[in-house]
Design a protein around this motif. Structure first.
Motif, mmCIF file in Angstrom:
data_model
loop_
_atom_site.group_PDB
_atom_site.id
_atom_site.type_symbol
_atom_site.label_atom_id
_atom_site.label_comp_id
_atom_site.label_asym_id
_atom_site.label_seq_id
_atom_site.Cartn_x
_atom_site.Cartn_y
_atom_site.Cartn_z
ATOM 1 N N ASP A 9 -4.970 7.171 -0.561
ATOM 2 C CA ASP A 9 -5.556 6.317 0.815
ATOM 3 C C ASP A 9 -3.838 6.340 1.681
ATOM 4 O OD1 ASP A 9 -6.265 5.147 3.185
ATOM 5 O OD2 ASP A 9 -6.150 3.505 2.649
ATOM 6 N N ASP A 45 0.744 -1.329 0.020
ATOM 7 C CA ASP A 45 -0.027 0.315 0.554
ATOM 8 C C ASP A 45 0.807 1.233 0.201
ATOM 9 O OD1 ASP A 45 1.521 0.013 2.105
ATOM 10 O OD2 ASP A 45 -0.625 0.861 3.881
ATOM 11 N N SER A 60 -4.535 6.777 5.215
ATOM 12 C CA SER A 60 -5.254 6.535 6.126
ATOM 13 C C SER A 60 -4.270 5.482 7.470
ATOM 14 C CB SER A 60 -5.879 5.792 6.656
ATOM 15 O OG SER A 60 -6.383 4.336 5.926
ATOM 16 N N LYS A 108 -4.235 11.817 6.855
ATOM 17 C CA LYS A 108 -5.267 11.405 6.292
ATOM 18 C C LYS A 108 -5.360 13.246 5.019
ATOM 19 C CE LYS A 108 -8.710 12.917 9.955
ATOM 20 N NZ LYS A 108 -9.382 11.021 9.308
#
Length: 1983
Positions: free
Chosen positions: A1710, A1312, A1712, A1530
């Motif tokens: 993303d 990721d 997070s 974020k």
């Protein structure tokens, strides 16, 4: 002691030409001046003086060479004269005329006539009678003309040697430098150039041009220096010293400091099963970490911050103490395990002011014999205001720390520090001031009639946080203690200073009398030939407040050692010694308490023989006396120690007393002075103050005293121990350092003003340095062995000689290596030399106290100056004399103590020209030698007729009249003194007793006065020729005119005028003088520059008519103001200035009204242009007309360009304007347009350049994406040398093997954004490591070079090649680096794509994105008075965005003819429009590090707040509890309209349950500059192009589209995509791969990779290329406006911007935070073995243990689990078959376990902790009634732990201690079983095995655990069988028979059998003996 040579003339020369001669003796050469155009005779008539340290040996040679001088070529030697000095040594004086010899040693006709004198050490040869020397004295030698009236008893009045004796040989100055040698060139005529001969110049061919300028006075344009503080500080002469420019004392003023300490973890703590807490103490503040239970290696990771506001001295003496305490709780304080201390200064001197991830060694101060008590890993940083700390990037650190290699110690401190005793011996003190009010004393005296000394002194010593005191000596001004204070501390100590204070003991008011600091670095040397700290016995002088006693002394701080003392307080005799303790010795006293013991008194003469010193001073001028003092009579008082102090010098030691003290011989000496002297000296009563005089008015600010022809004198006799040698050595070093500093300043100035050949000057500087160093070695070497020399004196001398010899050698080698290109590096090295010299020159052992000069008005002390005694100390050897001895020094008096802080300290209290001489009384004959000549002495009645009696005043009979012309041209970057942010400056010029002002120019910081001020009838006293070289200095003060009240002081500078005598012509090269820059100072800070010129013209007999006319009309517009005349003012040309007006931003309110219709006015040199008016600032703050221009006349010389002023005004109704703010662009240089070079352009446009991109990393990655076989050579297309490949193969093999099985392929889907982030951090760290390594390598190479001398050419070629290869290697290494952790060596090797991580702001990397749009801050308001720059931010009232371009007027045509040239835009072609534009701003915030704690518990609850225009996002609900390193992960989308909303603020707030949230810190980003920048900072371009997966392309425009857009905008031809992966842009061709794989694995053709490749190499494109911003993460410091300048943490983030009129971007990436993965660890404890046996059996006394095993996953002590107890194990074997189950959450990437728990019952919410994954197993012995006994433990780091042994036998201690065993991870190999050792420390602190455990570890994910559940202990499901334990493990009292049976049967079976057999045997024997007699009788009797 000197050799003097008078070179008269060289005769019978052939031909005509310029001649120069060189005289050399002992390696020191002097050159004469050049005699121009002489035919057969060259009359040099010059005198040279060689100061000599050791007597001349008769065989030494003097050599004189005569040359034909050439400015261009090297000088041609005519002939040489060599002479052996034997005759000279014998006779002392000799005249010689002899012929020269040529190169072939044959005599030639030319002859030289000389006279030589030799003055020996003892002064035997030659007293200077007037007729003796230099009969051919001509008028031009005026300086030797003797005034017959001033002959003192047959001694020549003058220097001891011709006045060439200049203390500063080079007459350059030590201030801010310029090529002042040249400056001198213009300050003196070519003819009588006397001082020049001392210049040890090096004549190489390349230096000749410089020489020519110096000698011939012929000036080429280079010689016009543009110095900052020029002529002033240039020491032109031998009679004046340099004034000091900086005024305000900076010490003692409080500043902001922040100490931040992170306690990470502790290891190897000594003790069993402890609960450690760490206490962090800084100064008096303490903070504690949380407690960790039963562990010897606790992990804390807690951050503490301490804020201080104290003076630097106090701060750096504070002690940082880290201690580990065992089992502390509310009730008990706990026991200390070990501590570590260090002072704050030590941390501050580290690079970056910090220690990062270092291990502190803990030791127990109570127990010296014990070894180390463990290690504590921490970060310590100390930040002052404005320091930035670069923290290394915090990523997932592995825990394989090398403790020994990363100890928390400064460089050079050995890791094994020993204990040592520091003995500070305090003997006695003298000269103490009165410390009690006399009222009580008078009462006492009246009652008992006893008269007491009013002080009760004791001495207090502080060292390393400990304090010791001597006893109190009641009522004594001369107390004697003879005590020693003993400290016990580790050696070398980590505290730099020992503080010694004399205090007055008083119940009410216990205060310091004086303080002295001993710096341990100065009294020891850590080198291999170094020495331990040692000091004395020596006197130290203490300074502080004035001596009059008041109860509340306003200057008490000075007595505490803060700030510069303003008066002598006392002197103290101390010594210091150190003894390293042998801790193995049993007798040693083990306490570290401070002890006070008696010490043996020292002999009186140990500190040196008492000598009588004589101090003489003459006050030549006292002007600029502040009018505030009032017009009461003023006098000056001079004191040395307590001598001369008439008001409050209590306890003054009298010479009588001294004589009694001293030994016999010396009192004899004092009494048996020669008769005539004795008479006079008997009468010689010191005169220490001048007669009071009423001051006269100079102007509205200042008075002056009428010291016209009558100059008052003072003289003081004083007695001190004769330790002059110390001062002499440090004087020699100081002089070397001064010379070096001057030289370096010159070099810097040359570089700054772009003068040619700075490297030659540097070579000269190095030459001077090396000869100076060798000179020191010869001078210092002759040191006779005094009894009074302390060990420190001897050791210091040795080490100074070593250091200087070494430095001389290095300077020599460096000199040969200085080339144009190596200049910068070499300068740095030389800078280090300078620091080292200054350090060495500072003498720690005092001798003669400093001299104070006080100005008194009405018997009150007003202002003072302090002069160090060594600076005015006299010696017969030139180099040893102080730099101001027998010189006229300009001194500025300042206010004492705190009164001198801030603005009060900037006004001059008084300016004095004072002449000082200090020396032994017996050397007194020369004390008047340096005074300006032409005076008569006035003596007291007693002294009449005694020649050497000092005068009380000097009456000058000679007076000269001059006219001073001051050409004030302009000033720039002045200080803003008005609230408008501007000033109304005028300058006030002071000379002697006159002053004049320029006109006031309103509202500007860059006034161009262009004004000539004429001072008429300036009277100077003294000889004519001295005036010429020694004019007094001119003081220029700049003020701000206020309509009401007094003018405000804005700064001051000094200058020396160029002097013209009446008999000289007003012509080149010296006249007219050139304008120069002078640096203006305000306090200690610079406050602008003044451009001006000064000339002093003598008015001869013809009156003023002889002076050059003042031409030029008086300027009609300005009234009767004279402009600066032609010839001095600069030559002007016509320039055009084009201004780009873009817009205004962030304008603040003016007088509470908002700015609505602003306009910008630009002004430069009186011309200017106005922008168009912004109609509505709220709606659109941009300008409608972008480009405007104006023409202006500017100087040809760019350095003289005036500043350009930008002013913003707001147009209000009714035609009113208000000033909003202004900005001055002080240098236009960077905006000057320089047309490109024609030739270069043509080359670059022809022919194609093929850029083959194969070797670059990005493509490799693409190919790996295309799933090529990784081990095939397809990836590695780099042309690697063979050996590299071999290495790689080996690496692969190594990496294979053991680990191959354990690794597994990370799945594409597992990767990721965070994988990419962590991989990139690894790369960044690797790059940093390589940079460091490369730097180290370069340094080594340099060392090698220095060693072998330079070899010239070949090197450079190699250097060119190297970088490329390196790059390739690095890329490969990086690839490997990144592949190691993630991927196995099998099949498809997959590479994680990366991005660039900047550990700074993006702006820093890309030049603030000011590639075409610049931002100018607008200021308004006064500058704050504290000299910090803090106030600057508060003064900013807005920003102007725009740019400018300056060029000479007719531009070359080719520019205007270019295609698409728009004349409206002038030079600003192709700029985008500035209409409002809508943009989507996407802010990604990753994490924050090192936040400043905001809550009492030392933590914070941070959340993000973002503000852009009207949008205000507060992410309050997602705060992160109790975290200083939060991971936010974020992204926020905001729509904004540029230009209205362009300043993005990202802030971190601290969430509070009650009350408002506090701001921790914020960072501001100017999005507009990023958006419009050519670097394309809208959306970073990633390394590779992918259309799916974690690395998906996030820009809505594809690479090819971006490329074509860039080409179109830059008018570049392209891009042309060709077949087979080629693309052409301009004349560059790129090649690369052309296919891509989509989600389904289908290959497609695409040009995107090619496009992307070109973008990565956009900077290589000719003309338009620049670096494009890559995909990145930037690290921005967080700042808090309340704590300006101190970082409050850092934020990692990035911003993407997408214009709204383009296609919308995809969804945000993303980021997070990774959710921790749930795991379950099952640990089965099968068996233990060989566990140590603790208990003794009650009955049998047998050893046994009741074993149980406890386990937990580190940190979660609450989840600890115990097995059942295996009772009564007799062999240490235990059987358990017991299962623990530990569920846990784990972050794979960071290798940390995440726990959330409430910190305490009062906590509001859970706090998240991250801790390393470590499994702890402990073995215990269970006890019923007492606490269980801990036996041993093993801690396994689940990521890397040793493989268990197959059997208990193979299980050893090495498994844990050896580091190089193969380690493996439970996360890779899910199941593992084996034997591990339990270890503990024994009494001797050594590790030993205390048992072994057989365990099985099984790791399952939460899902797997659910599928196959298992029970705790031996329960269902999947139960374990019961262990088969022997029966005795039943407790004996439950089943006594059984256990007895067991005992008997098993253990004692054989023993019982043996006993039974023995009993049988005994019974048989007994029976035998019993029945034997009976049988015998029977037998015998035959019955």
């Amino acid at each position: 002691m000197a050799l003097l040579l008078h070179l008269r003339a060289v005769t019978e020369l052939r031909g005509r030409g310029d001649r120069i001669a060189k005289a050399a003796f002992r390696g020191l050469s002097f050159y004469t001046r050049v005699i121009e155009n002489c035919e057969d005779e060259a009359k040099f008539d010059e005198t040279f003086r060689w100061p000599i340290a050791s007597n001349i040996d008769g065989n030494e040679m003097l050599e004189i060479q005569v040359f034909n001088y050439s400015k261009v070529f090297s000088n041609r030697l005519i002939g040489t004269f060599r002479m052996v000095l034997q005759k000279v040594v014998e006779e002392g004086q000799l005249e010689v005329t002899d012929t020269l010899i040529d190169d072939n040693n044959s005599a030639i006709r030319t002859s030289v006539s000389i006279e030589i004198r030799y003055q020996a050490m003892d002064g035997t040869v030659g007293t200077w009678s007037d007729g003796e020397f230099l009969e051919s004295r001509s008028e031009s030698e005026g300086r030797y003309a003797l005034e017959t009236d001033s002959l003192i008893s047959g001694h020549r009045h003058g220097t001891s040697g011709p006045p060439s004796k200049s203390a500063e040989r080079s007459f350059r100055r030590a201030g801010k430098g310029v090529f002042s040698a040249m400056k001198l060139g213009k300050m003196r005529p070519p003819k009588e150039d006397h001082r020049k001969q001392d210049e040890p110049a090096v004549l190489e061919t390349e230096d000749l041009d410089r020489k020519a300028m110096r000698l011939g006075g012929g000036l080429d344009p280079d010689t016009i220096s543009l110095a900052s503080v020029t002529a002033v500080t240039t020491n032109v002469s031998n009679k004046r010293s340099k004034p000091d420019i900086k005024m305000e004392p900076s010490a003692g003023r409080p500043m902001d400091y922040q100490v931040s300490i992170t306690v990470i973890e502790a290891r190897q703590l000594v003790g069993l099963n402890m609960d450690p807490v760490v206490c962090v103490e800084v100064g008096d503040e303490k903070k504690y970490t949380s407690m960790k239970e039963s562990t010897n290696c606790p992990y804390y990771n807690e951050y503490f911050v301490f804020d201080f506001h104290v003076p630097p001295d106090v701060m750096f003496d504070k002690i940082i103490k880290l201690s580990v305490i065992h089992s502390k709780n509310l009730l008990r304080s706990g026991t200390l395990v070990g501590s570590f201390k260090m002072d704050v200064g030590m941390v501050y001197t580290q690079p970056e002011h910090q220690f990062y991830h270092k291990w502190a060694i803990l030791s127990d101060p109570e127990d010296l014999t014990a070894g180390l008590k463990g290690y504590l890993k921490c970060d310590i940083a100390v930040v002052g205001k404005g320091d930035t700390i670069k923290t290394p990037h915090k990523a997932n650190e592995t825990d394989e720390d090398d403790i020994e290699g990363n100890l928390l110690l400064p460089d050079g401190v050995p890791p094994e520090r020993q204990w040592a005793r520091f003995y500070v011996k305090i003997y006695r003190a003298e000269g103490l001031p009165r410390m009690n009010t006399s009222i009580m004393a008078n009462v006492k005296k009246a009652l008992i009639g006893e008269n007491k000394d009013l002080v009760d002194p004791y001495v207090q010593v502080l060292f390393a946080g400990q304090r010791g005191k001597t006893s109190v000596q009641k009522s004594s001004y001369e107390p004697q203690w003879h005590e020693q204070i003993v400290f016990t501390e580790m050696f070398p100590p980590l505290c730099k200073r020992i503080k010694i204070q004399i205090r007055d003991s008083d119940k009410v008011n216990d205060v310091a009398i004086g303080t002295h600091f001993i710096d341990l670095r100065k009294i020891s040397n850590e080198g291999d030939k170094g020495f331990l700290p040692t000091f004395g016995p020596a006197w130290v002088n203490m300074y502080g407040s004035t001596r009059n006693y008041t109860l509340m002394d306003e200057h008490q701080d000075l007595n505490e050692g803060l700030g510069e003392g303003v008066s002598f307080r006392a002197r103290l005799l101390i010594s210091l010694a150190i003894e390293i303790l042998d801790t193995s010795n049993p007798e040693i006293n083990s306490s570290t308490e401070v002890q006070v013991e008696q010490a043996t008194p020292v002999a009186d003469n140990c500190t040196g023989k008492m000598e009588e010193f004589f101090l003489f001073g003459a006050f030549l001028e006292a002007s600029m006396i502040d009018r505030k003092i009032g017009d009461k009579p003023i006098n000056f008082e001079v004191t040395i120690g307590n001598y001369g102090n008439q008001i409050d010098g209590t306890g003054k030691p009298s010479p009588r007393r001294r004589k009694e003290d001293g030994d016999e011989e010396e009192s004899e000496l004092l009494q048996s002075l020669s008769d005539d002297e004795a008479d006079e000296d008997g009468e010689l009563v010191s005169v220490s103050s001048t007669p009071p005089l009423k001051p006269l008015i100079t102007d509205r600010n200042y008075f002056h005293l009428p010291y016209f022809d009558k100059k008052p004198c003072i003289y003081i006799k004083s007695w001190w121990q004769d330790q002059r040698r110390r001062l002499y050595n440090s004087n020699i070093m100081d002089k070397i350092a001064d010379k070096l500093e001057e030289g370096l300043n010159d070099v810097h100035e040359m570089i700054k003003t772009e003068k040619p050949h700075p490297e030659r000057r540097l070579r000269g500087v190095l030459e001077e340095l090396s000869s100076g160093c060798f000179r020191f070695v010869t001078l210092a070497n002759k040191d006779e062995n005094h009894s009074s020399r302390t060990r420190l004196d001897r050791e210091r001398l040795k080490s100074c000689m070593r250091e200087l010899e070494n430095m001389g050698q290095q300077a020599k080698t460096l000199r040969s290596q200085v080339k144009k290109n190596t200049m910068k590096d070499k300068l740095k090295l030389v800078q280090n030399f300078l620091q080292k010299l200054r350090f060495l020159a500072d003498e720690p052992q005092h001798s003669i106290p400093d001299i104070f000069i006080w100005m008194m008005s009405n018997n009150k002390r007003i202002a003072y100056a302090r002069i160090t005694s060594k600076d005015i100390l006299y010696s017969i050897v030139d180099e040893e004399t102080g730099k101001d001895c027998a010189k006229v020094k300009t001194v500025f008096l300042k206010l004492p103590g705190k009164r001198g802080f801030g603005p009060a300290g900037w006004t001059v209290q008084a300016k004095m020209d004072i002449y000082l001489w200090l020396g032994l009384n017996k050397q007194r004959k020369d004390f008047l030698s340096g005074l300006p000549c032409g005076f008569e002495e006035k003596k007291t009645v007693k002294g009449q007729g005694i020649p050497s009696f000092p005068p009380i005043s000097l009456l000058y009979t000679k007076k000269q009249v001059f006219q001073l012309r001051v050409h004030m041209y302009q000033a720039r970057s002045l200080f803003a003194a008005d609230s408008s942010g501007l000033s109304d400056p005028f300058a006030r010029v002071f000379f002697i007793t006159q002053s004049q002002c320029t006109e006031v120019l309103n509202e500007t910081l860059c006034p161009t006065w262009d004004q000539l001020l004429v001072f008429d009838n300036v009277e100077l006293f003294g000889e004519v020729h001295e005036m010429r070289d020694d004019p007094p200095i001119i003081v220029i003060e700049i003020y701000d005119q206020d309509t009401v009240g007094k003018a405000d002081f804005m700064g001051r500078t000094f200058a020396k005028p160029v002097v013209k005598m009446s008999d000289e012509d007003y012509s080149g090269p010296r006249f007219p003088p050139q304008l120069e820059y002078y640096q203006i100072y305000r306090g200690n800070s610079t406050a602008g520059d003044l451009l001006a010129a000064f000339e002093l013209l003598q008015i001869g007999s013809g009156g003023k008519s002889d002076l050059p006319p003042i031409d030029g009309p008086t300027d009609m517009d300005r009234g009767p103001i004279l402009p600066v005349p032609m010839g001095i003012r600069p030559v002007l040309s016509k320039y055009r200035v084009e201004i780009l007006f873009w817009g205004l931003r962030d304008l603040k309110r003016v007088n509470l009204a908002q700015v609505d219709r602003p306009r910008v006015d630009i002004e430069c040199a009186g011309r200017g242009v106005q922008s168009s008016l912004i109609q509505n600032y709220k709606k659109n703050p941009n300008f409608s007309t972008l480009v405007k221009w104006f023409e202006v006349d500017l100087p040809e010389n760019e350095l003289l360009h005036p500043p350009l002023n930008i002013r913003v005004v707001d147009c209000r109704a009714f035609g009113r304007y208000t000033l909003v703010g202004s900005h001055a662009v002080s240098s236009l240089r960077k905006f000057i347009y320089r047309p490109p070079d024609k030739k270069a352009q043509q080359w670059s446009t022809t022919g194609e350049i093929v850029v083959n991109m194969e070797p670059e990393v990005p493509i490799k990655k693409m190919e790996t994406m295309v799933k090529l076989e990784a081990n095939s050579d397809a990836v590695v297309k780099v042309d690697v040398p063979e050996d590299e490949k071999e290495k790689e193969k080996k690496k692969k093999k190594k990496k294979g093997g053991a680990e191959e099985m354990e690794e597994e392929e990370p799945d594409e889907s597992m990767l990721d954004w965070w994988s990419k982030y962590f991989a990139s951090i690894e790369t960044m760290k690797e790059q940093l490591r390589q940079q460091e390594a490369a730097a180290a390598e370069a340094e080594e190479k340099e060392e090698m070079d220095i060693a072998e001398g330079s070899k010239g050419q070949p090197k450079t070629k190699e250097k060119v090649k190297a970088p490329k290869e390196d790059k390739k290697k690095k890329q490969q290494q990086q690839q490997q680096q990144q592949q190691q952790p993630e991927v196995p060596e099998k099949k498809n090797k997959q590479k994680i794509d990366e991005m660039k991580i900047f550990n700074k702001e993006l702006e820093a990397e890309f030049d603030n994105f000011e590639d075409w749009l610049h931002t100018f801050n607008l200021f308004r308001g006064k500058i704050g008075d504290d000299d910090d720059s803090t106030a600057d931010d508060e003064r900013i009232v807005g920003r102007f965005k725009g740019s400018m371009c300056v060029y000479k007027v007719p531009l070359p045509d080719d520019i205007t003819k270019e295609a698409g040239y728009d004349p409206n835009f002038g030079m600003f072609q192709g700029i985008p429009s500035n209409d409002p534009i809508n943009v989507l701003v996407r802010v990604y915030v990753i994490r924050a590090t090192d936040l400043h704690p905001a809550d009492i518990n030392g933590k914070a609850d941070p959340y993000i707040a973002i503000k852009l225009g009207k949008t205000d996002i507060k992410d309050k609900e997602n705060y992160i509890s109790k975290q200083l390193n939060p991971i936010f992960g974020k992204s926020f989308d905001i729509e904004a309209t540029f230009p209205m909303e362009s300043m993005l603020t990202v802030a971190v707030y601290d969430w509070d349950l009650v009350g408002t949230d506090d701001l921790i810190g914020e960072t501001k980003i100017d999005l507009e500059n990023r958006y419009y920048s050519k670097h394309r900072a809208t959306c970073g371009i990633s390394q590779t192009y992918a259309i799916h997966g974690y690395n998906i392309w996030r820009d809505p425009m594809k690479p090819t589209q971006i490329l074509s857009k860039l080409c179109k905008e830059g008018k570049v031809d392209g891009p042309h995509f060709g077949p087979s992966g080629r693309v052409k842009v301009a004349n560059r061709v790129f090649t690369g791969p052309t296919e891509i794989e989509d989600e389904n694995g289908q290959k497609k053709k695409t040009d995107e990779h090619l496009g992307l490749m070109v973008l990565h190499h956009w900077e290589d494109i000719p003309r338009v290329g620049c670096r494009l911003v890559p995909e990145h993460v930037e690290t921005r410091p967080l700042l808090n406006p309340d704590k300006p300048g101190i970082e409050q943490g850092r934020l990692e983030m990035w911003v993407d911007m997408f214009p709204m009129d383009m296609p919308a971007p995809g969804t945000a990436v993303d980021i997070s935070p990774r959710k921790p993965k749930k795991y379950e660890l099952r640990v089965i404890v099968w068996n233990t073995d060989e566990v140590v046996l603790e208990d003794d059996d009650y009955f049998t006394g047998e050893k046994s243990s009741d074993i149980f095993v406890r386990g937990w996953l580190k940190g979660q002590q609450e989840d600890k689990q115990d097995t059942d107890v295996h009772y009564h194990s007799l062999t240490g074997e235990g059987n358990f078959n017991w299962r623990y189950i530990f569920p846990f959450d784990y972050l794979m990437a960071e290798e940390k376990i995440v726990i959330s728990k409430k910190e305490s019952m009062f906590s509001w919410d859970e706090t998240e902790y991250k801790i390393p994954a470590r499994l702890t197993l402990q073995v215990w012995d269970a006890d019923h009634f007492s606490a269980d006994d801990f036996l041993g433990a093993i801690e396994l780091d689940l990521n890397r732990f040793p493989r268990g042994a197959k059997t208990a036998k193979q299980c050893t201690l090495e498994m844990v201690t050896e580091t190089d065993l193969p380690m493996f991870s439970i996360f890779k190999q899910k199941r593992v079983k084996g034997w591990w050792p339990f270890i503990a420390r024994n009494e001797d602190d050594e590790m030993e095995v205390t048992g072994k455990v057989e365990a099985e570890l099984h790791l399952l994910t939460a899902e797997e655990a659910e599928k196959s559940p298992a029970g705790l202990a031996r329960n269902e499901p999947d139960p374990l069988e019961k262990p088969n334990r022997p029966d005795t493990s039943f407790i004996w009292f439950l089943n006594p028979l059984k256990s007895i049976k067991y005992l008997i049967c098993t253990r004692y079976k054989w023993l019982i059998i043996k006993i039974v057999l023995a009993l049988l045997l005994i019974i048989m024997v007994g029976l035998f003996l019993y029945s034997m007699p009976g049988y015998m009788v029977k037998k015998l009797l035959g019955a």
